[in-house]
Design a protein around this motif. Sequence first.
Motif, PDB file in Angstrom:
ATOM      1  N   ARG A 214       0.852  -1.185   0.000  1.00 48.42           N
ATOM      2  CA  ARG A 214       0.000   0.000   0.000  1.00 48.42           C
ATOM      3  C   ARG A 214       0.888   1.235   0.000  1.00 48.42           C
ATOM      4  N   ASN A 215       0.704   2.075  -1.015  1.00 50.48           N
ATOM      5  CA  ASN A 215       1.476   3.320  -1.132  1.00 50.48           C
ATOM      6  C   ASN A 215       2.981   3.071  -1.094  1.00 50.48           C
ATOM      7  N   GLY A 216       3.410   2.007  -1.760  1.00 46.77           N
ATOM      8  CA  GLY A 216       4.833   1.715  -1.847  1.00 46.77           C
ATOM      9  C   GLY A 216       5.429   1.048  -0.632  1.00 46.77           C
ATOM     10  N   VAL A 217       4.593   0.702   0.359  1.00 46.64           N
ATOM     11  CA  VAL A 217       5.063   0.042   1.573  1.00 46.64           C
ATOM     12  C   VAL A 217       4.471  -1.364   1.629  1.00 46.64           C
ATOM     13  N   TRP A 218       5.331  -2.361   1.858  1.00 48.70           N
ATOM     14  CA  TRP A 218       4.861  -3.742   1.973  1.00 48.70           C
ATOM     15  C   TRP A 218       4.555  -4.058   3.434  1.00 48.70           C
ATOM     16  N   HIS A 219       3.337  -4.549   3.657  1.00 48.56           N
ATOM     17  CA  HIS A 219       2.903  -4.918   4.998  1.00 48.56           C
ATOM     18  C   HIS A 219       2.882  -6.438   5.105  1.00 48.56           C
ATOM     19  N   ASP A 220       3.669  -6.962   6.039  1.00 45.12           N
ATOM     20  CA  ASP A 220       3.770  -8.407   6.253  1.00 45.12           C
ATOM     21  C   ASP A 220       2.569  -8.852   7.105  1.00 45.12           C
ATOM     22  N   SER A 221       1.424  -9.032   6.460  1.00 45.96           N
ATOM     23  CA  SER A 221       0.159  -9.180   7.180  1.00 45.96           C
ATOM     24  C   SER A 221      -0.105 -10.587   7.700  1.00 45.96           C
ATOM     25  N   GLN A 336       4.567   3.264  10.537  1.00 50.85           N
ATOM     26  CA  GLN A 336       4.747   2.244  11.566  1.00 50.85           C
ATOM     27  C   GLN A 336       3.885   2.535  12.793  1.00 50.85           C
ATOM     28  N   ALA A 337       3.816   3.802  13.198  1.00 48.47           N
ATOM     29  CA  ALA A 337       3.010   4.161  14.369  1.00 48.47           C
ATOM     30  C   ALA A 337       1.537   3.838  14.135  1.00 48.47           C
ATOM     31  N   ARG A 338       1.032   4.156  12.958  1.00 56.46           N
ATOM     32  CA  ARG A 338      -0.375   3.848  12.659  1.00 56.46           C
ATOM     33  C   ARG A 338      -0.606   2.348  12.615  1.00 56.46           C
ATOM     34  N   ALA A 339       0.362   1.615  12.086  1.00 57.32           N
ATOM     35  CA  ALA A 339       0.230   0.156  12.037  1.00 57.32           C
ATOM     36  C   ALA A 339       0.213  -0.437  13.444  1.00 57.32           C
ATOM     37  N   LEU A 340       1.070   0.083  14.331  1.00 56.93           N
ATOM     38  CA  LEU A 340       1.092  -0.413  15.710  1.00 56.93           C
ATOM     39  C   LEU A 340      -0.228  -0.116  16.418  1.00 56.93           C
ATOM     40  N   ALA A 341      -0.745   1.095  16.245  1.00 56.50           N
ATOM     41  CA  ALA A 341      -2.011   1.449  16.888  1.00 56.50           C
ATOM     42  C   ALA A 341      -3.154   0.597  16.346  1.00 56.50           C
ATOM     43  N   GLY A 342      -3.148   0.369  15.031  1.00 52.78           N
ATOM     44  CA  GLY A 342      -4.192  -0.468  14.442  1.00 52.78           C
ATOM     45  C   GLY A 342      -4.133  -1.894  14.945  1.00 52.78           C
ATOM     46  N   LYS A 343      -2.915  -2.419  15.098  1.00 51.98           N
ATOM     47  CA  LYS A 343      -2.781  -3.773  15.620  1.00 51.98           C
ATOM     48  C   LYS A 343      -3.253  -3.836  17.062  1.00 51.98           C
ATOM     49  N   ARG A 344      -2.913  -2.822  17.859  1.00 52.27           N
ATOM     50  CA  ARG A 344      -3.389  -2.805  19.243  1.00 52.27           C
ATOM     51  C   ARG A 344      -4.906  -2.830  19.290  1.00 52.27           C
ATOM     52  N   ALA A 345      -5.540  -2.032  18.447  1.00 55.16           N
ATOM     53  CA  ALA A 345      -7.008  -2.004  18.428  1.00 55.16           C
ATOM     54  C   ALA A 345      -7.573  -3.363  18.053  1.00 55.16           C
ATOM     55  N   ASP A 346      -6.969  -4.003  17.062  1.00 55.55           N
ATOM     56  CA  ASP A 346      -7.457  -5.316  16.618  1.00 55.55           C
ATOM     57  C   ASP A 346      -7.294  -6.373  17.702  1.00 55.55           C
ATOM     58  N   VAL A 347      -6.107  -6.408  18.326  1.00 51.85           N
ATOM     59  CA  VAL A 347      -5.842  -7.450  19.313  1.00 51.85           C
ATOM     60  C   VAL A 347      -6.674  -7.226  20.578  1.00 51.85           C
ATOM     61  N   VAL A 348      -6.779  -5.987  21.032  1.00 53.63           N
ATOM     62  CA  VAL A 348      -7.613  -5.715  22.201  1.00 53.63           C
ATOM     63  C   VAL A 348      -9.064  -6.084  21.916  1.00 53.63           C
ATOM     64  N   GLY A 349      -9.507  -5.856  20.671  1.00 50.19           N
ATOM     65  CA  GLY A 349     -10.860  -6.248  20.303  1.00 50.19           C
ATOM     66  C   GLY A 349     -11.081  -7.749  20.350  1.00 50.19           C
ATOM     67  N   LYS A 350      -9.993  -8.525  20.172  1.00 52.28           N
ATOM     68  CA  LYS A 350     -10.088  -9.985  20.276  1.00 52.28           C
ATOM     69  C   LYS A 350      -9.954 -10.449  21.731  1.00 52.28           C
ATOM     70  N   VAL A 351      -9.041  -9.805  22.461  1.00 48.93           N
ATOM     71  CA  VAL A 351      -8.833 -10.170  23.862  1.00 48.93           C
ATOM     72  C   VAL A 351     -10.059  -9.804  24.699  1.00 48.93           C
ATOM     73  N   ALA A 352     -10.680  -8.667  24.376  1.00 54.23           N
ATOM     74  CA  ALA A 352     -11.874  -8.202  25.093  1.00 54.23           C
ATOM     75  C   ALA A 352     -12.990  -7.962  24.084  1.00 54.23           C
ATOM     76  N   PRO A 353     -13.591  -9.019  23.539  1.00 57.55           N
ATOM     77  CA  PRO A 353     -14.579  -8.859  22.461  1.00 57.55           C
ATOM     78  C   PRO A 353     -15.829  -8.103  22.874  1.00 57.55           C
ATOM     79  N   GLU A 354     -16.045  -7.934  24.182  1.00 64.55           N
ATOM     80  CA  GLU A 354     -17.222  -7.177  24.623  1.00 64.55           C
ATOM     81  C   GLU A 354     -17.103  -5.686  24.281  1.00 64.55           C
ATOM     82  N   LEU A 355     -15.868  -5.174  24.209  1.00 63.63           N
ATOM     83  CA  LEU A 355     -15.690  -3.734  24.015  1.00 63.63           C
ATOM     84  C   LEU A 355     -16.186  -3.247  22.656  1.00 63.63           C
ATOM     85  N   PRO A 356     -15.859  -3.912  21.529  1.00 61.51           N
ATOM     86  CA  PRO A 356     -16.444  -3.474  20.263  1.00 61.51           C
ATOM     87  C   PRO A 356     -17.969  -3.588  20.242  1.00 61.51           C
ATOM     88  N   VAL A 357     -18.524  -4.523  21.014  1.00 61.71           N
ATOM     89  CA  VAL A 357     -19.980  -4.657  21.085  1.00 61.71           C
ATOM     90  C   VAL A 357     -20.579  -3.495  21.867  1.00 61.71           C
TER      91      VAL A 357
END
Length: 442
Positions: A214-221, A336-357
């Motif tokens: 994306r935009n010339g940056v490869w993300h190892d997803s 990198q900072a945006r990727a880290l924040a996005g990953k935190r949001a995703d993982v916290v949403g899995k660890v605490a699935p009640e919060l996105p609900v």
Amino acid sequence: MRRLGTGIGWRPEIADAVEEMPGIEWVEAVSENLCPGHLPDSLLRLRERGVTVVPHGVSLGLGGADRPDAGRLAALAERAEVLGSPLVTEHIAFVRAGGALTASPLMEAGHLLPVPRTRDALDVLCENVRIAQDALPVPLAVENIAALVSWPDEELTEGQFLYELADRTGVRLLIDVANLHTNHVNLGEDPGRALGELPLEAIAYVHVAGGFERNGVWHDSHAHPVPRPVLDILTDLASRVAPPGVLLERDENFPEGDELHGEVEAIRVAVDKGRAARTAAGGVGTAPRVSRTPTAAGADAAVRQRLGLAQAALLSALVAGTPAPEGFDRVRLGVQARALAGKRADVVGKVAPELPVILGARYRPAFLAYAQGCPMTGGYRRDALDFVAHVLRADPGDPGDVDPGVRRELREWWLERSGPVPRSTRPGARLARATRRVLLRR
């Protein structure tokens, strides 16, 4: 090195597909996700069939300035023993910084971050690897990681850095060809040159994974199909040496079993193509053994402190919004900072699935706003509690404020999980809590 063959990363979401997949000789499981006393039934059945299980650690932080945590090492050792594994693996990365060494707050990255390829960092890494080797009951292999940013003033190439690490410690290498591709796109590093500089006889096994650009940056997803350039690097490696094992990693966006099997088969084809090229060139199927006598020199306190200060400055820029350290690409640091924040949001949403609900569409923007100035300090479960506390502290009318009904649900969620034990559900205890709430409102 023991032959492993062709494998796949075991994840709970694809456990059934992995069990049914033909030709799978071994699996790898994330060590931190396993409880030695309560192993998943799927892994137990695979072991009973003779399938090798390798624990793969993600939180040790061998490339960090501090010495490896004894508790984390003991946990990794316990999983290796319970699983009867022939080896364990970790990463050449740092995952936390700060603390007593730098007299600053401890911060967690929640992600694998690159180690500077300098002599100081290599000295620290070698000593940390030797500490880990002494604490583990089986051999250790360490993995090269993908990077979005590079350190200024590096003294060694990736291949040279890995060669010296293996030469000085005798550690095995887990080579991730997808990460070589990532570093080629993002940092301009030549994967062929890296392979040419590696001590190929030290390879324990190989990782293969997908990503996206994306935009010339490869993300190892690890959430997309393996692309052709990654398979081509695998073929190049297999043309130089017979890898003891090759494994497909997939962590998210799991496809159906047939598609997963197709990716595994594509990996086999790439290895076979490399083997044919090696045979045609007169190769004998393995690299020559090199006799190594690991050196014992370690890193002194001043070296560790210098590295610790540099890593803390970088991590603070990524997770706490402080200025970028001199010499770093500020645009890449932002990515990198945006990727880290996005990953935190995703993982916290899995660890605490009640919060996105509870928060609905407001969950992600609220979490990203919180992450801008609130570094993770104690893992994802602690992060979930800290996030909710942050939301509850917002004043009425603030951008982070929520309506009273949502606030009550969040407060109940936080109270239920923040104590040493869950709150009692007995009628008397519930009545006492309700009475206390009424009195506090007065």
